[in-house]
Design a protein around this motif. Structure first.
Motif, mmCIF file in Angstrom:
data_model
loop_
_atom_site.group_PDB
_atom_site.id
_atom_site.type_symbol
_atom_site.label_atom_id
_atom_site.label_comp_id
_atom_site.label_asym_id
_atom_site.label_seq_id
_atom_site.Cartn_x
_atom_site.Cartn_y
_atom_site.Cartn_z
ATOM 1 N N SER A 9 15.883 -2.232 -4.507
ATOM 2 C CA SER A 9 14.591 -1.370 -3.860
ATOM 3 C C SER A 9 14.272 -0.120 -4.880
ATOM 4 N N TYR A 33 3.172 -13.474 -8.356
ATOM 5 C CA TYR A 33 2.329 -12.386 -8.952
ATOM 6 C C TYR A 33 3.213 -11.331 -9.034
ATOM 7 N N PHE A 91 5.336 -4.567 -7.148
ATOM 8 C CA PHE A 91 5.349 -5.469 -6.154
ATOM 9 C C PHE A 91 5.344 -6.984 -6.579
ATOM 10 N N GLN A 103 -2.166 -13.194 -0.255
ATOM 11 C CA GLN A 103 -0.916 -13.064 -1.053
ATOM 12 C C GLN A 103 0.041 -12.240 -0.117
ATOM 13 N N PHE A 104 1.344 -12.695 -0.029
ATOM 14 C CA PHE A 104 2.041 -11.982 0.874
ATOM 15 C C PHE A 104 3.083 -10.984 -0.206
ATOM 16 N N PHE A 105 3.198 -9.943 0.033
ATOM 17 C CA PHE A 105 3.795 -9.010 -0.674
ATOM 18 C C PHE A 105 5.383 -8.774 -0.272
ATOM 19 N N GLY A 106 6.167 -8.468 -1.268
ATOM 20 C CA GLY A 106 7.422 -7.953 -1.069
ATOM 21 C C GLY A 106 7.343 -6.640 -1.195
ATOM 22 N N PRO A 107 8.643 -5.924 -0.523
ATOM 23 C CA PRO A 107 8.632 -4.508 -0.162
ATOM 24 C C PRO A 107 8.559 -3.476 -1.318
ATOM 25 N N GLY A 108 8.762 -4.207 -2.571
ATOM 26 C CA GLY A 108 8.444 -3.396 -3.948
ATOM 27 C C GLY A 108 9.884 -2.935 -4.517
ATOM 28 N N TYR B 36 -5.917 -5.127 3.462
ATOM 29 C CA TYR B 36 -4.543 -4.952 3.521
ATOM 30 C C TYR B 36 -4.212 -3.501 4.067
ATOM 31 N N LYS B 41 5.508 0.844 2.561
ATOM 32 C CA LYS B 41 5.825 -0.044 1.279
ATOM 33 C C LYS B 41 4.671 -1.100 0.801
ATOM 34 N N ALA B 42 5.161 -2.100 1.164
ATOM 35 C CA ALA B 42 4.241 -3.124 0.568
ATOM 36 C C ALA B 42 3.072 -3.276 1.421
ATOM 37 N N PRO B 43 1.942 -3.725 0.753
ATOM 38 C CA PRO B 43 0.655 -4.131 1.649
ATOM 39 C C PRO B 43 0.871 -5.107 2.420
#
Lengths: 114, 113
Positions: A9, A33, A91, A103-108, B36, B41-43
């Protein structure tokens, strides 16, 4: 509900060191991505990956960057020799098939280069 | 050069207010516009719009696209403190399989009790 995961993280590294940021996309997704967001700035596209190869990369994604999908589940971003300006939130995102846009993003991963 | 511009950059309202967030774009080979919500944190995905004039709705949030004037709005009615976040607009280009997203800077919304 399936989700994109990212590790670590938060990573702190010295300038010039190599870092590997890891992502596990949603399992049936085909498009992957990496984006980054420098504090207070826009989210920026880095690279897209499909069918085991890069499909597009931005001018940020120079020779210091590389991506891999080594084992069919992980998707990694490597920065060979980090610079101070690489400090950002990175991300990972994934998308399932051609005609679905979301697009589904991770927490970064927050990368801090000292 | 492709660009996505959001306004306002920042907004402070009271609970119960209605807000309208704007997103305009100049992007070649436009395919879709996505909203979004980014909290810590994440979008997280809210809406995807591809056709003009068709409103998408989810609870108190709604959005519409105007492809002639190249903009979209996101409305939030009866705002709650949990709506406080950065709202990001992104445009997907029609470029083969890629669909990279071009992002706006976001609108930072703060909802005070």
């Amino acid at each position: 509900e399936p989700e994109v995961t990212q590790t670590p993280s938060h990573q702190v590294t010295q300038m010039g060191q190599e870092v590997i940021l890891r992502c596990v996309p949603i399992s049936n997704h085909l498009y992957f991505y990496w984006y980054r967001q420098i504090l207070g700035q826009k989210v920026e596209f880095l690279v897209s990956f499909y069918n085991n190869e890069i499909s597009e990369k931005s001018e940020i994604f120079d020779d210091q960057f590389s991506v891999e999908r080594p084992d069919g589940s992980n998707f990694t971003l490597k920065i060979r020799s980090t610079k101070l300006e690489d400090s950002a939130m990175y991300f990972c995102a994934s998308r399932d098939y051609r005609d679905r846009e979301e697009q589904f993003f991770g927490p970064g991963t927050r990368l801090t280069v000292l | 050069e492709d660009k996505v511009v959001q306004s306002p950059l920042s907004l402070v309202v009271h609970e119960g207010d209605t807000v309208t967030l704007n997103c305009s774009y100049e992007v070649t080979n436009f395919r879709s516009l996505l909203w979004y919500k980014q909290e810590k944190k994440a979008p997280t995905f809210l809406f995807m719009l591809t056709s003009s004039g068709i409103e998408k709705k989810s609870g108190r949030l709604s959005s519409i696209l105007d492809k002639k004037e190249l903009f979209s709005i996101l409305n939030i009615t009866a705002t709650q403190t949990g709506d406080s976040a950065i709202y990001l607009c992104a445009v997907a280009r029609n470029a083969g399989n890629n669909r990279k997203l071009i992002w706006g800077l976001g609108t930072s919304l703060a909802v005070n009790p």
